[in-house]
Design a protein around this motif. Structure first.
Motif, mmCIF file in Angstrom:
data_model
loop_
_atom_site.group_PDB
_atom_site.id
_atom_site.type_symbol
_atom_site.label_atom_id
_atom_site.label_comp_id
_atom_site.label_asym_id
_atom_site.label_seq_id
_atom_site.Cartn_x
_atom_site.Cartn_y
_atom_site.Cartn_z
ATOM 1 N N GLY A 769 0.757 -1.243 0.000
ATOM 2 C CA GLY A 769 0.000 0.000 0.000
ATOM 3 C C GLY A 769 0.788 1.293 0.000
ATOM 4 N N PRO A 770 1.887 1.410 0.769
ATOM 5 C CA PRO A 770 2.594 2.701 0.794
ATOM 6 C C PRO A 770 3.134 3.125 -0.561
ATOM 7 N N THR A 771 3.462 2.154 -1.421
ATOM 8 C CA THR A 771 3.986 2.525 -2.731
ATOM 9 C C THR A 771 2.937 2.393 -3.821
ATOM 10 N N ARG A 772 1.846 1.715 -3.533
ATOM 11 C CA ARG A 772 0.789 1.571 -4.535
ATOM 12 C C ARG A 772 -0.118 2.795 -4.538
ATOM 13 N N GLY A 773 -0.356 3.385 -3.360
ATOM 14 C CA GLY A 773 -1.140 4.600 -3.302
ATOM 15 C C GLY A 773 -2.607 4.408 -3.002
ATOM 16 N N SER A 774 -3.014 3.208 -2.572
ATOM 17 C CA SER A 774 -4.409 3.017 -2.182
ATOM 18 C C SER A 774 -4.586 3.516 -0.748
ATOM 19 N N SER A 775 -5.651 3.107 -0.101
ATOM 20 C CA SER A 775 -5.936 3.631 1.233
ATOM 21 C C SER A 775 -4.769 3.398 2.182
ATOM 22 N N GLN A 776 -4.421 4.428 2.933
ATOM 23 C CA GLN A 776 -3.316 4.351 3.890
ATOM 24 C C GLN A 776 -3.808 4.151 5.324
ATOM 25 N N ASN A 777 -5.101 3.835 5.485
ATOM 26 C CA ASN A 777 -5.662 3.656 6.830
ATOM 27 C C ASN A 777 -6.801 2.655 6.709
ATOM 28 N N HIS A 778 -6.444 1.362 6.780
ATOM 29 C CA HIS A 778 -7.381 0.287 6.424
ATOM 30 C C HIS A 778 -6.984 -0.937 7.240
ATOM 31 N N PHE A 779 -7.864 -1.429 8.111
ATOM 32 C CA PHE A 779 -7.416 -2.449 9.066
ATOM 33 C C PHE A 779 -7.742 -3.880 8.655
ATOM 34 N N MET A 780 -8.183 -4.095 7.418
ATOM 35 C CA MET A 780 -8.676 -5.425 7.068
ATOM 36 C C MET A 780 -7.580 -6.494 7.080
ATOM 37 N N LEU A 781 -6.309 -6.121 6.950
ATOM 38 C CA LEU A 781 -5.223 -7.104 6.996
ATOM 39 C C LEU A 781 -4.592 -7.180 8.388
ATOM 40 N N GLY A 782 -5.361 -6.820 9.418
ATOM 41 C CA GLY A 782 -4.800 -6.693 10.766
ATOM 42 C C GLY A 782 -4.726 -7.957 11.585
ATOM 43 N N ALA A 783 -4.803 -9.139 10.954
ATOM 44 C CA ALA A 783 -4.850 -10.394 11.715
ATOM 45 C C ALA A 783 -3.582 -10.662 12.510
ATOM 46 N N ALA A 784 -2.465 -10.011 12.176
ATOM 47 C CA ALA A 784 -1.225 -10.255 12.926
ATOM 48 C C ALA A 784 -1.382 -9.930 14.402
ATOM 49 N N ASP A 785 -2.260 -8.975 14.745
ATOM 50 C CA ASP A 785 -2.438 -8.648 16.157
ATOM 51 C C ASP A 785 -2.979 -9.830 16.938
ATOM 52 N N GLU A 786 -3.779 -10.673 16.315
ATOM 53 C CA GLU A 786 -4.258 -11.888 16.971
ATOM 54 C C GLU A 786 -3.082 -12.776 17.357
#
Length: 900
Positions: A769-786
C-alpha cells in the motif's frame, strides 16, 4: 461475617456501560468484577433511590442469593421502570471455598431509562429552518440551520435531561456551552428504519431563570448533496436535516417542566454554508451570531422554526460509546511547495478533524485540503478520491465571536493599537482521513500552532496492549492499532478518507485485533443491529451495513461479508458472554442461512459467489473455496449458538449442514496426488485446515504443502484478507509459529514489514500500500495482532470457555525474540503475560497476572522439553506435553522460571 473477608465487587456495568443514561431496555443485563477470590453466589439489590437501597428497602428488585460463578449477563428481573426512570443497584458475593463468606456490598451504581414509548415524545415535532423544510423548495446553496428555544425555570432544579436526535448531524448546546463530548451525532444507521437519540445530563448547565437550548444541524451521510467539483463516494438522501428534542426538568420540589421542539422554536441560517460528508465543510465566521444559543440572543435575526415531516423510522437510544476527540496531533514539519501553499505533516495518518488557528482581515478565505499522501512536488495527493475534498474557513476578522472554537489576542494586531483575534476552527459536520493538511490562503506566515489534528473515534475504552523486543513487530502492531482507531466510528469503516462505509467482513475476520485493543462489548451490539436492519426481505445481508448504496452482486452478496450477522454475535458471546445479542439476532441468522441455501449448489452445500480472497497476490483460489469456507463457518457457529440458546433440534440440523458442507468441500477440491486443495494456493490449504475437513492421515502432508508454498514465495504470504486469519491460526495450531515469525520479519513486498519500512503510519489497504497509493488507513489485513496477543504473549481462553471464565496462557518464544508482553482486560479483570529470556537462551522467566475467579491454565514453554521449571507453590502441575509444562494456577501475580 463467617470465614475470611472477601472484598466487595467492583466495575458494575449495565449493558456493558458504566452508569448509562437513557437506555431503552427495561430489563438490561448487569455485570461486575470480583476484587479478589472466587465467587460461589451473588445477590443483587435495586431500588429507586440510593436512600432506599442503603436501607435494604429494595422497591424494584432483590435477586436473593443466586448460586454460581456468573459475574455478567445477569438480566435485571425486577419491576419495569418505565420511561425516564432511574435505578440504583449494588451487588455482593459469597466466596469459595467457604461459601458462608460474604463480601460487603459494592459501591452503588445506577442506570436510567430513556423515552421508551412513542407517547413520551408527544408534543415534540420535527423542526428545521423554512429553507430546509421541503426538498422541492430547498436551495442547495442555503447555509445550514441553527435552532434554539428560550425557556424560563422558576425554581431550583434537581435534575434535567435533554433527549435529542436528528436526521443528519446535530450538535447540542445549553446557555452558550456545548453539551457533552460527542461528535457527529446521532451516528450512522439505516435512516429509513432507525434513528438513534441520545440523553444528556444538562442539570449543571441550567440555572434558575432564563435558559436556552440550541441545536446546530448538518447533513452527515443522511443527505449527501451533489456538489460540483467535490468528491462524493455516493449520492443519497433520506431527507434534509431536521431535529427532534425533548428537555425534561425535575424541580427540587418534585414538580416537572418540559420543553419540546415545535413551531415556537426560533431558527436562523448559520455559519456552516456547506456540509458534504465526503467533500468537506465550509464555514463563514462572518455569519456567526454571538450568543445565539443564550437568552441574550438578538430576536431580530430569528424566525419561527418550520415543522417538518417526521421520518418513518424507529427511535432507539444510543447505548454505545459515542465518537469523541481522543488525541490531538501537532505537525512534525511545515513546507511550502508553492508560493502561498503550505503543507503540514502531522507525522501520522489519522481520522478526525483538521483544526485551524488563524488571524487576519474579515472575509479572508482559508482552504484546508486533507490527504493521506503527497505528490512528488510536495503538494497533497487526492488522486484516489478523484474529485477534491477540502474545507474552507472564512475569517470573521477582528472582534469577539463564539463560533466553533475560540478567539484570543495574539499580539500581532490588525490595526494600530488593537490586538488581532486568533480564530480557531474545525469542521463540525464532517470528518476526514489524513496525514497532511495543505493550507491555502493564509493571511500571514504559518506557525506550529496554525494546524493541529483532532483524532476522533468511538470512545471505546482501551482494553489491551502489546510490546516486544523486536521493533519491526512493534511497528506492525502500531500500524494495526492506528488503523483500527481510524475506522472505529459509529460503524466500523473500511477507510476514513474515501468510503466511510461499514464493510462487514472486517467485523469478524479481524475481531481479535479490534477486541484485544478496545472494549467493544456495547459497540458491537450496535454494529450487529445495523446488520439486522440492513437484511433484505429475501434474507440477504448486504456487504455493507447500513446499506447506503446498492453495489453489484459480488460486492453485495458474499458469505464472508453477510456472514458477519452470525459470526459477529458469536464473537460477542465468546468474548463477553453476550447471550442477549444471540437471542435477538437468531431469527435473522436463520433467514440468512435460507438465503445461502438459495444460492448453493444442488446439494445445498457448495457456494461459488462473492469476492473471493479479497486483495490476494495469488488470485488463483476459486471463489467457491472462500464462499464455501464461509458457509461452513456459519453453519458451525449456528450449531453452537443453538446449543447456547437451548435449541437442540436446531443444533442438530446445523451440525448436519456443517458436516455436509465439509464433505462436499473436501470432495470438490482435494487433490490427493499433490496433498493440497483446489489450485494449491496458500489460501486453499489454510482454509481447508481451518475448517477441519482434511482427513487426519492427510493433515501433515497438507500442512507441509502450505509451508512449502510459503517458503517457495520467499516466506511471504500470497493470501488476501479472507484467508489471512486462517493461515496464521493454522500455523500456530500446528506448532509452526516459526513460520509466522519468518513471514512477519520480511520487509519486502508483500509483507507487513514492507509497510513499516516504507513509512506507513497506519495499516494500508494492500500489502504494498505505501507505494501503490491506495488507502493508507485500512485495518482489514490486521490479523497479525491476533498472533501477537494470542501466540507470542499467549493470552487466550479454553475452547469451551466463555467470557474468559477459563483463561489459558500459552506464550511462545520464537526466533531471536528476547521478550514479549501483553495485557488484556477480560470481563473478569486484567490478565497479563510477560516473558523474557537471557541472551544465551538458557533461562526463561515468565511473569503472569491472573484476575479473580476460577483457576487458570499456564502452559510454560520448556526448551527442547527438557528444562527445569521453577513454579510458585500455589501452581499445581498437570503434566508436560509438546514442549510445555502445564500448571493450574489461582488468581494473582506469579513468576515461572525455566532453565535448560
Amino acid at each position: 461475617m463467617a470465614g475470611h473477608p472477601i472484598a466487595a465487587p467492583t466495575a458494575l456495568r449495565v449493558g456493558h456501560l458504566t452508569d448509562p443514561l437513557g437506555i431503552d431496555s427495561e430489563h438490561p443485563d448487569l455485570s461486575w468484577r470480583l476484587a479478589g477470590g472466587r465467587q460461589s453466589a451473588y445477590r443483587i439489590q435495586v431500588a429507586s433511590t440510593p436512600e432506599l437501597l442503603a436501607a435494604d428497602a429494595c422497591d424494584l428488585w432483590d435477586s436473593g442469593r443466586v448460586a454460581g460463578e456468573r459475574t455478567g449477563g445477569v438480566e435485571y428481573g425486577g419491576k419495569p421502570l418505565g420511561s425516564a426512570r432511574r435505578a440504583h443497584w449494588r451487588v455482593r458475593v459469597w466466596g469459595m471455598p467457604d461459601e458462608e463468606t460474604v463480601s460487603p456490598w459494592s459501591a452503588t451504581a445506577c442506570w436510567e431509562t430513556g423515552l421508551l414509548e412513542c407517547s413520551d415524545w408527544a408534543g415534540a415535532q420535527w423542526v428545521t429552518a423554512p429553507e430546509w423544510a421541503s426538498p422541492d423548495l430547498h436551495d442547495p446553496s442555503s447555509p445550514l440551520p441553527l435552532l434554539a428555544k428560550d425557556f424560563h425555570l422558576d425554581r431550583p432544579v434537581r435534575h434535567a435531561r435533554l433527549h435529542v436526535t436528528a436526521l443528519g448531524i446535530y450538535e447540542p448546546s445549553v446557555n452558550g456551552s456545548r453539551v457533552g463530548a460527542a461528535y457527529l451525532e446521532p451516528g450512522c444507521t439505516a435512516y429509513d428504519k432507525r434513528l438513534l437519540y441520545a440523553t444528556y445530563d444538562i442539570t449543571d448547565a441550567l440555572r434558575e431563570g432564563d435558559n436556552t437550548v440550541g441545536l446546530l444541524l448538518g447533513n452527515g451521510i443522511a443527505n449527501v448533496p451533489n456538489v460540483p467539483g467535490r468528491y462524493e463516494k455516493l449520492h443519497v438522501s433520506y431527507g434534509l436535516p431536521k431535529a427532534l428534542a425533548v428537555v425534561r426538568v425535575e424541580y427540587a420540589d418534585g414538580t416537572h417542566a418540559r420543553v419540546a421542539t415545535d413551531g415556537t422554536w426560533r431558527t436562523a441560517l448559520g455559519p456552516i454554508t456547506l456540509s458534504a460528508w465526503f467533500g468537506g465543510e465550509e464555514y463563514d465566521a462572518r455569519r456567526e451570531t454571538p450568543g445565539w444559543d443564550t437568552p441574550a440572543a438578538d430576536p431580530s435575526r430569528w424566525r419561527p422554526a418550520a415543522v417538518a415531516e417526521a421520518p418513518d423510522a424507529t427511535l432507539s437510544a444510543r447505548t454505545h460509546p459515542p465518537i469523541e476527540i481522543v488525541e490531538t496531533v501537532t505537525p512534525v514539519s511545515i513546507t511550502e511547495p508553492a508560493p502561498g501553499v503550505h503543507v503540514f505533516d502531522l507525522g501520522v495518518n489519522i481520522a478526525g478533524l483538521p483544526e485551524l488557528s488563524v488571524s487576519g482581515p474579515p472575509g479572508t478565505a482559508v482552504v484546508l485540503r486533507p490527504a493521506e499522501l503527497l505528490y512528488e512536488d510536495g503538494t497533497v495527493n487526492q488522486r484516489f478520491t478523484g474529485r477534491q475534498c477540502y474545507d474552507r474557513y472564512t475569517l470573521r476578522g477582528s472582534g469577539p465571536g463564539t463560533g466553533s472554537g475560540k478567539s484570543k489576542g495574539n499580539g500581532k494586531g490588525d490595526a494600530p493599537g488593537a490586538a488581532a483575534v486568533t480564530e480557531t476552527w474545525h469542521p463540525r459536520t464532517v470528518y476526514h482521513g489524513f496525514r497532511y493538511v495543505q493550507v491555502e490562503g493564509l493571511p500571514g506566515l504559518p506557525g506550529p500552532d496554525t494546524v493541529r489534528g483532532l483524532v476522533l473515534r468511538a470512545a471505546n475504552a482501551r482494553a489491551g496492549g502489546f510490546r516486544c523486543s523486536d521493533e519491526l513487530l512493534n511497528g506492525i502492531h502500531r500500524l494495526i492499532d492506528r488503523a483500527v482507531q481510524g475506522n472505529m466510528y459509529s460503524v466500523l469503516t473500511d477507510c476514513p478518507h474515501r468510503e466511510k462505509l461499514g464493510w462487514l467482513e472486517e467485523t469478524h475476520l479481524v475481531f481479535p485485533a479490534v477486541a484485544r485493543n478496545y472494549d467493544v462489548a456495547a459497540y458491537y451490539r450496535k454494529l450487529v443491529r445495523d446488520m439486522a436492519d440492513a437484511q433484505t426481505d429475501t434474507g440477504l445481508v448486504p456487504g455493507i451495513a447500513p446499506e447506503y448504496t446498492v453495489f453489484e452482486d459480488k460486492f453485495r452478496d458474499d458469505p464472508n461479508w453477510g456472514g458477519a450477522l452470525v459470526l459477529a454475535p458469536w464473537h460477542l458471546y465468546r468474548t463477553y458472554g453476550d447471550t442477549t445479542t444471540l437471542r435477538a439476532t437468531y431469527p435473522h441468522m436463520l433467514r440468512y442461512l435460507d438465503h445461502l441455501a438459495s444460492r448453493a449448489d444442488s446439494g445445498g452445500a457448495l457456494l461459488s459467489h462473492g469476492l473471493g480472497d479479497w486483495i490476494a497476490f495469488d488470485d488463483s483460489t476459486p471463489k467457491a473455496v472462500t464462499a464455501t469456507f464461509a458457509h461452513h463457518r456459519i453453519a458451525t457457529a449456528l450449531r453452537e449458538i443453538a446449543e447456547v440458546l437451548g435449541l437442540p433440534a436446531d443444533a442438530r440440523r446445523h451440525a448436519d449442514l456443517a458436516d455436509r458442507i465439509g464433505r462436499a468441500f473436501h470432495s470438490a477440491f482435494f487433490d490427493p496426488a499433490n496433498h493440497t486443495y483446489a489450485t494449491g494456493s496458500q489460501a486453499a490449504d489454510a482454509l481447508a485446515l481451518e475448517m477441519g475437513v482434511v482427513p487426519e492421515a492427510e493433515r501433515g502432508a497438507v500442512l507441509d504443502h502450505l509451508i512449502a508454498g510459503i517458503r517457495a514465495a520467499g516466506d511471504h504470504v500470497t493470501v488476501g484478507e479472507v484467508a489471512l486469519p486462517s493461515l496464521l491460526r493454522v500455523l500456530t495450531a500446528h506448532g509452526r509459529d516459526d513460520v509466522v515469525w519468518d513471514l512477519l520479519r520480511r520487509t519486502d513486498s508483500p509483507s507487513y514489514g514492507y509497510q513499516v519500512v516504507h513509512g506507513a503510519t497506519a495499516l494500508t489497504e494492500r500489502w504494498d500500500g505505501p507505494t501503490r497509493g491506495s488507502s493508507q488507513n485500512h485495518f482489514m489485513l490486521g490479523a497479525a495482532d491476533e498472533w501477537f496477543f494470542g501466540s507470542l504473549a499467549g493470552i487466550g481462553q479454553a475452547e469451551d470457555s466463555t467470557a474468559f471464565d477459563r483463561i489459558v496462557l500459552r506464550p511462545t518464544p520464537v526466533g531471536d525474540l528476547r521478550h514479549a508482553s501483553a495485557w488484556y482486560d477480560t470481563p473478569r479483570g486484567r490478565v497479563s503475560s510477560a516473558w523474557e529470556r537471557t541472551e544465551e537462551g538458557g533461562t526463561l522467566r515468565l511473569e503472569v497476572t491472573l484476575p479473580p475467579g476460577p483457576d487458570s491454565r499456564v502452559e510454560v514453554p520448556v526448551p527442547d522439553g527438557a528444562g527445569d521449571v521453577r513454579a510458585p507453590g500455589a501452581a499445581r502441575p498437570v503434566g508436560r506435553t509438546d514442549g510445555r509444562a502445564s500448571f493450574e494456577v489461582p488468581p494473582g501475580d506469579w513468576e515461572f522460571t525455566v532453565t535448560s
